[in-house]
Scaffold this motif. Structure first.
Motif, PDB file in Angstrom:
ATOM      1  N   UNK A 422      47.627  40.008  42.741  1.00 52.53           N
ATOM      2  CA  UNK A 422      46.505  39.143  42.422  1.00 52.53           C
ATOM      3  C   UNK A 422      46.963  37.720  42.141  1.00 52.53           C
ATOM      4  N   UNK A 423      48.198  37.598  41.693  1.00 55.46           N
ATOM      5  CA  UNK A 423      48.664  36.299  41.240  1.00 55.46           C
ATOM      6  C   UNK A 423      49.219  35.469  42.378  1.00 55.46           C
ATOM      7  N   UNK A 424      48.355  35.142  43.338  1.00 53.43           N
ATOM      8  CA  UNK A 424      48.807  34.365  44.483  1.00 53.43           C
ATOM      9  C   UNK A 424      47.797  33.273  44.743  1.00 53.43           C
ATOM     10  N   UNK A 425      48.255  32.245  45.443  1.00 56.13           N
ATOM     11  CA  UNK A 425      47.300  31.221  45.805  1.00 56.13           C
ATOM     12  C   UNK A 425      47.355  30.980  47.308  1.00 56.13           C
ATOM     13  N   UNK A 426      46.219  30.580  47.856  1.00 55.81           N
ATOM     14  CA  UNK A 426      46.129  30.345  49.287  1.00 55.81           C
ATOM     15  C   UNK A 426      46.689  28.978  49.619  1.00 55.81           C
ATOM     16  N   UNK A 427      47.566  28.929  50.606  1.00 55.05           N
ATOM     17  CA  UNK A 427      48.104  27.638  51.034  1.00 55.05           C
ATOM     18  C   UNK A 427      47.525  27.225  52.383  1.00 55.05           C
ATOM     19  N   UNK A 428      46.772  28.101  52.976  1.00 57.46           N
ATOM     20  CA  UNK A 428      46.108  27.769  54.234  1.00 57.46           C
ATOM     21  C   UNK A 428      44.797  28.509  54.331  1.00 57.46           C
ATOM     22  N   UNK A 429      43.791  27.851  54.900  1.00 57.34           N
ATOM     23  CA  UNK A 429      42.470  28.479  55.015  1.00 57.34           C
ATOM     24  C   UNK A 429      41.939  28.351  56.426  1.00 57.34           C
ATOM     25  N   UNK A 430      41.836  29.472  57.135  1.00 57.94           N
ATOM     26  CA  UNK A 430      41.194  29.427  58.448  1.00 57.94           C
ATOM     27  C   UNK A 430      39.699  29.243  58.265  1.00 57.94           C
ATOM     28  N   UNK A 431      39.061  28.550  59.201  1.00 58.17           N
ATOM     29  CA  UNK A 431      37.624  28.343  59.087  1.00 58.17           C
ATOM     30  C   UNK A 431      36.833  29.129  60.110  1.00 58.17           C
ATOM     31  N   UNK A 432      37.540  29.682  61.100  1.00 57.59           N
ATOM     32  CA  UNK A 432      36.835  30.435  62.133  1.00 57.59           C
ATOM     33  C   UNK A 432      37.445  31.812  62.342  1.00 57.59           C
ATOM     34  N   UNK A 433      36.581  32.687  62.810  1.00 56.88           N
ATOM     35  CA  UNK A 433      36.992  34.038  63.155  1.00 56.88           C
ATOM     36  C   UNK A 433      36.678  34.229  64.625  1.00 56.88           C
ATOM     37  N   UNK A 434      37.608  34.835  65.367  1.00 55.84           N
ATOM     38  CA  UNK A 434      37.397  34.978  66.801  1.00 55.84           C
ATOM     39  C   UNK A 434      37.697  36.398  67.247  1.00 55.84           C
ATOM     40  N   UNK A 435      36.818  36.915  68.065  1.00 53.89           N
ATOM     41  CA  UNK A 435      37.059  38.234  68.654  1.00 53.89           C
ATOM     42  C   UNK A 435      37.218  38.062  70.158  1.00 53.89           C
ATOM     43  N   UNK A 436      38.315  38.577  70.670  1.00 55.35           N
ATOM     44  CA  UNK A 436      38.587  38.495  72.106  1.00 55.35           C
ATOM     45  C   UNK A 436      38.715  39.903  72.671  1.00 55.35           C
ATOM     46  N   UNK A 437      38.160  40.104  73.864  1.00 51.91           N
ATOM     47  CA  UNK A 437      38.356  41.391  74.532  1.00 51.91           C
ATOM     48  C   UNK A 437      38.786  41.149  75.968  1.00 51.91           C
ATOM     49  N   UNK A 438      39.376  42.173  76.535  1.00 56.92           N
ATOM     50  CA  UNK A 438      39.739  42.120  77.950  1.00 56.92           C
ATOM     51  C   UNK A 438      39.076  43.309  78.635  1.00 56.92           C
ATOM     52  N   UNK A 439      37.924  43.068  79.270  1.00 56.36           N
ATOM     53  CA  UNK A 439      37.187  44.162  79.895  1.00 56.36           C
ATOM     54  C   UNK A 439      37.917  44.631  81.147  1.00 56.36           C
ATOM     55  N   UNK A 440      37.905  45.951  81.341  1.00 54.50           N
ATOM     56  CA  UNK A 440      38.457  46.496  82.565  1.00 54.50           C
ATOM     57  C   UNK A 440      37.407  46.355  83.658  1.00 54.50           C
ATOM     58  N   UNK A 441      37.855  46.060  84.833  1.00 53.94           N
ATOM     59  CA  UNK A 441      36.938  45.929  85.962  1.00 53.94           C
ATOM     60  C   UNK A 441      36.339  47.284  86.303  1.00 53.94           C
ATOM     61  N   UNK A 442      35.086  47.289  86.697  1.00 47.21           N
ATOM     62  CA  UNK A 442      34.498  48.552  87.163  1.00 47.21           C
ATOM     63  C   UNK A 442      35.213  49.022  88.421  1.00 47.21           C
ATOM     64  N   UNK A 443      35.124  50.329  88.665  1.00 41.28           N
ATOM     65  CA  UNK A 443      35.864  50.931  89.775  1.00 41.28           C
ATOM     66  C   UNK A 443      35.360  50.401  91.122  1.00 41.28           C
ATOM     67  N   UNK A 444      36.263  50.080  91.996  1.00 43.57           N
ATOM     68  CA  UNK A 444      35.886  49.570  93.316  1.00 43.57           C
ATOM     69  C   UNK A 444      35.315  50.670  94.213  1.00 43.57           C
ATOM     70  N   UNK A 445      34.814  50.256  95.362  1.00 44.44           N
ATOM     71  CA  UNK A 445      34.260  51.213  96.318  1.00 44.44           C
ATOM     72  C   UNK A 445      35.327  52.192  96.810  1.00 44.44           C
ATOM     73  N   UNK A 446      36.529  51.659  97.043  1.00 46.58           N
ATOM     74  CA  UNK A 446      37.589  52.503  97.583  1.00 46.58           C
ATOM     75  C   UNK A 446      38.365  53.240  96.498  1.00 46.58           C
ATOM     76  N   UNK A 447      37.796  53.308  95.322  1.00 45.30           N
ATOM     77  CA  UNK A 447      38.440  54.089  94.265  1.00 45.30           C
ATOM     78  C   UNK A 447      39.488  53.325  93.475  1.00 45.30           C
ATOM     79  N   UNK A 448      40.034  52.250  94.035  1.00 39.92           N
ATOM     80  CA  UNK A 448      41.036  51.471  93.303  1.00 39.92           C
ATOM     81  C   UNK A 448      40.357  50.593  92.254  1.00 39.92           C
ATOM     82  N   UNK A 449      41.187  50.021  91.428  1.00 37.32           N
ATOM     83  CA  UNK A 449      40.633  49.133  90.415  1.00 37.32           C
ATOM     84  C   UNK A 449      41.298  47.772  90.541  1.00 37.32           C
ATOM     85  N   UNK A 450      40.496  46.747  90.702  1.00 37.51           N
ATOM     86  CA  UNK A 450      41.082  45.415  90.767  1.00 37.51           C
ATOM     87  C   UNK A 450      41.486  44.996  89.356  1.00 37.51           C
TER      88      UNK A 450
END
Length: 611
Positions: A422-450
DNA sequence: CTGTTCAAG
DNA sequence: CTTTCTTGAACAG
């Protein structure tokens, strides 16, 4: 790092595994060649490389075991030990610097790099991190005070204040290797500027050697160093004597097109993609243009094309294309993500010119992010579960990297390094929160995935309860429910149909609250103090608000609100989210005033000023 | 300020 | 399953 903890490991091939790939490995593993000769006849470029060069970064574990069955593989998912080692070495090196120009590059690598400027820089390399150091001022000072009539017995001063701090050295020779190996134009280039540069580089190389000895003596880390007059050159020349060596790029440095320049000779044989700041995108564009139109075998991986194929394009080739000019490169190197000055920047690099400064050391990072990759992530339940993991690890990282033990109470040893204390102090404060995702491509016609590595992200203001120092899991859960899930829904409004291969959660837009306090000028202090009463009222109001709605609140945008600048934030445990318990957490005994914790430093400064 | 792209290790 | 986990800078809108 593992080698430093257990030196006997240096002779065994060692690799660090993350998921199903080798993320990094030691020199022994990189050197290893497979015993089975038929690999050498294999037509596959891939296995040809692996059989001749040993293990590589980003190699599949299955393939790694094939090329080097005796390799010892350690799991590297847990990065905290790497980070700790990196921090230790970095702060050790930074402490030598006078101007605090010590720039960290990466932390999971097995080499480090430092710099000196022509009228300028020197470089150095170690284990676990890459660091550039601008030691121009140290070199300047020592040149000033050096005894020119007895250069063999010189003393390098590491402190301006204490003349006894330093080390003895010979100022008539370079420490370690040089490039080229023997001095060119020894007799011809004895003009003033060249010989003064020579002396500066000698001092730089001697300092580098000293630092390398220290690193090895104190921490048991071997290191590799490059010494030159820019980040570009020191880094490149540092690669020439790779494990445990140092190299100085020696004059003449003539950058004008005439004359033999060791820079030009050194640079021209480099594959274009190996030049720092020229990544696969820029390299690809340039290869494309000098190879005539087609760029084959590209697959956006510089690692493949540079090795032995005909696609090898060198700096010299690019520099000598007839149309070469800044304008030409500016036209060639356009596109999303390319800096506007790419052309002139690259033109300079091709000519060995890099005037970028070594960045000042930072006590807080610009951003902190945690990510994980998944084979399959397609249900909301699973997402929530993983977000909680990520959020919890993020909170932990924030406490480690953005707080420090509070000054004053040194007696309590336990709290000193415990990030959850508990006995700590903040030396830096972020102001934003970010969520990033990497969606997988839907399956191609020929069964492969780009395959795609495109990421998408959404961000929001960060809720203030993350700065409470109460139970990590509680805060993490709340962060998921109140901020991350809303962000997720902005990213993926459909309730089904997606499959994510990666999620990353980050805190960004960092405010350095420690150096912020220094930014306040003396004249402003008084007005700050006068403003305090109104500020205190706002403080109470804002805190009550934050108790009610702590989620993604677009309402908190008004400039000058206290939530945006709790600059010197001392946060008692729960003082923020449980403001009702104790509204004023700092009591100034000098003037019997009470105030919120974040006002403490400024208030103390006020008293200092009036003395 | 938000979201994306490039680069580096 | 030719890609892990980060960080930092810069750009467009």
């Amino acid at each position: 790092m593992f080698e430093a903890e257990n030196p006997s490991l240096k002779s065994v091939p060692l690799a660090v595994q993350q998921k199903h790939i080798i993320v990094t490995c030691n020199y022994e593993a990189r050197r290893r060649v497979t015993g089975s000769p038929h690999h050498l006849h294999c037509s596959s470029l891939n296995s040809l490389i692996s059989s001749t060069q040993g293990l590589r970064k980003l190699q599949l574990i299955t393939e790694a075991r094939k090329t080097c069955p005796e390799v010892v593989i350690v799991l590297g998912e847990e990065l905290t030990r790497f980070r700790d080692a990196s921090k230790l070495l970095y702060s050790f090196l930074r402490a030598f610097s006078w101007n605090d120009r010590a720039e960290r590059l990466g932390f999971d690598e097995v080499s480090l790099c430092q710099v000196l400027r022509h009228e300028g820089y020197v470089g150095l390399i170690a284990a676990n991190i890459q660091v550039w150091m601008d030691i121009s001022d140290m070199v300047d000072y020592n040149i000033d005070v050096i005894n020119r009539s007895d250069l063999q017995n010189s003393f390098f001063h590491l402190s301006r204040e204490d003349p006894t701090v330093g080390f003895a050295f010979n100022a008539t020779q370079y420490a370690g290797h040089t490039f080229p190996q023997s001095v060119i134009g020894d007799s011809t280039a004895n003009d003033d500027s060249s010989s003064s540069l020579r002396l500066r580089l000698m001092l730089g190389s001697q300092l580098a050697l000293h630092l390398r000895h220290q690193l090895e003596e104190v921490y048991g880390y071997t290191s590799t160093v490059g010494v030159s007059t820019s980040k570009l050159l020191s880094k490149l020349v540092g690669n020439t004597n790779k494990p445990r060596g140092q190299t100085t790029l020696i004059p003449p440095y003539d950058l004008d097109n005439t004359n033999e320049s060791s820079i030009r000779a050194f640079l021209d044989d480099y594959e274009i993609g190996k030049i720092p700041y020229i990544g696969h995108k820029l390299a690809h564009k340039m290869r494309e243009h000098i190879l005539g139109r087609p760029a084959r075998c590209d697959n956006y991986d510089a690692g493949f094309s540079d090795s032995e194929s005909k696609e090898l394009v060198t700096v010299g080739q690019v520099r000598q294309v007839p149309e070469m000019s800044v304008e030409f490169l500016n036209k060639l190197l356009v596109g999303p993500g390319f800096a506007h000055d790419s052309g002139s920047r690259i033109f300079a690099l091709l000519h060995g010119v890099d005037d970028s400064e070594v960045a000042k050391g930072r006590n807080v990072p610009r951003q902190i992010s945690i990510e994980d990759s998944y084979l399959r992530l397609d249900s909301m339940d699973h997402v929530v579960k993983e977000l909680k993991m990520l959020a919890s690890r993020l909170i932990e990282r924030m406490r480690i990297d953005l707080t420090e033990a509070r000054a004053g109470d040194e007696g309590d040893r336990h709290s000193k390094d415990d990030p959850s204390a508990a006995v700590r102090r903040w030396i830096g404060r972020p102001e934003s929160l970010r969520l990033t995702t990497r969606p997988r491509m839907p399956i191609n016609a020929d069964g492969t995935r780009t395959r795609t590595f495109k990421r998408v992200s959404r961000s929001s203001p960060i809720p203030s309860f993350v700065f409470s120092l109460s139970e990590n899991a509680d805060i993490a859960d709340r962060l998921v429910m109140e901020a991350l899930i809303p962000l997720f829904k902005r990213l993926h409004p459909e309730r089904r149909g997606w499959d994510l291969s990666l999620m990353n959660v980050a805190v960004t837009n960092m405010i350095d609250t420690a150096s912020e306090s220094k930014g306040a000028t003396g004249r402003d202090i008084e007005s700050m103090f006068k403003r305090q009463n109104t500020v205190l009222d706002e403080f109470r109001v804002k805190e009550e608000e934050s108790l009610i709605s702590t989620d993604v609140v677009p309402g908190g945008k008004d400039k000058g609100s206290m939530l945006e600048e709790p600059a010197n934030g001392y946060y008692e445990d729960d003082a923020v989210s449980d403001a009702s318990a104790e509204d004023f957490v700092y009591w100034c005994h000098a003037c019997d005033q009470r105030m919120p914790a974040f006002a403490k430093v400024a208030h103390e400064r006020f008293h200092d000023m009036s003395r």
